[in-house]
Design an enzyme around this catalytic site. Structure first.
Site, PDB file in Angstrom:
ATOM      1  N   GLY A 196      -5.105   4.213  -4.046  1.00 40.72           N
ATOM      2  CA  GLY A 196      -6.351   4.790  -4.534  1.00 40.72           C
ATOM      3  C   GLY A 196      -6.094   5.906  -5.522  1.00 40.72           C
TER       4      GLY A 196
ATOM      5  N   ASP B 180       0.853  -1.184   0.000  1.00 39.60           N
ATOM      6  CA  ASP B 180       0.000   0.000   0.000  1.00 39.60           C
ATOM      7  C   ASP B 180       0.886   1.230   0.000  1.00 39.60           C
ATOM      8  OD1 ASP B 180      -2.522   1.521   0.480  1.00 39.60           O
ATOM      9  OD2 ASP B 180      -1.504   1.975   2.367  1.00 39.60           O
ATOM     10  N   MET B 181       0.511   2.236  -0.757  1.00 38.33           N
ATOM     11  CA  MET B 181       1.341   3.438  -0.842  1.00 38.33           C
ATOM     12  C   MET B 181       1.047   4.428   0.269  1.00 38.33           C
ATOM     13  SD  MET B 181       1.566   4.036  -4.938  1.00 38.33           S
ATOM     14  CE  MET B 181       2.324   5.611  -4.709  1.00 38.33           C
TER      15      MET B 181
END
Length: 71
Positions: free
Chosen positions: A43, A8-9
Site C-alpha cells: 500500500g 506482500d511487503m
C-alpha cells in the site's frame, strides 16, 4: 512451473524492523536466478517500495510492483 512470486511487503516480506530477513533475501534471490519474477505488493507509494526492490536486485527487470492500495 512457477513463473512469478507476488509477495506482500508489510507484515509478510518485511520484519518488524522494516527490513527483509537474510533468509528471505537468499530464497528470493535464488528464485530470481531460476528465472522466477519477484513482484512486491504494498500500500506504500512507489518511492517506499523501490529501496526494497533494489535490496532484492529486482529493480530494472521490467517488474512493476503493486502499490498504493493495490496490494
Amino acid at each position: 512451473m512457477i513463473k512469478l512470486i507476488a509477495v506482500d511487503m508489510g507484515g509478510t516480506l518485511l520484519q518488524s524492523n522494516n527490513q527483509i530477513g537474510e533468509e528471505t533475501k537468499k530464497v528470493l534471490k535464488k528464485a530470481k536466478q531460476a528465472g522466477i519474477k519477484i513482484v512486491p505488493a504494498s500500500g506504500r507509494p512507489l518511492p517506499g517500495v523501490v529501496p526494497y526492490m533494489k535490496d532484492l536486485g529486482i529493480i530494472g527487470m521490467k517488474i512493476m510492483p503493486f502499490y498504493i492500495m493495490g496490494a
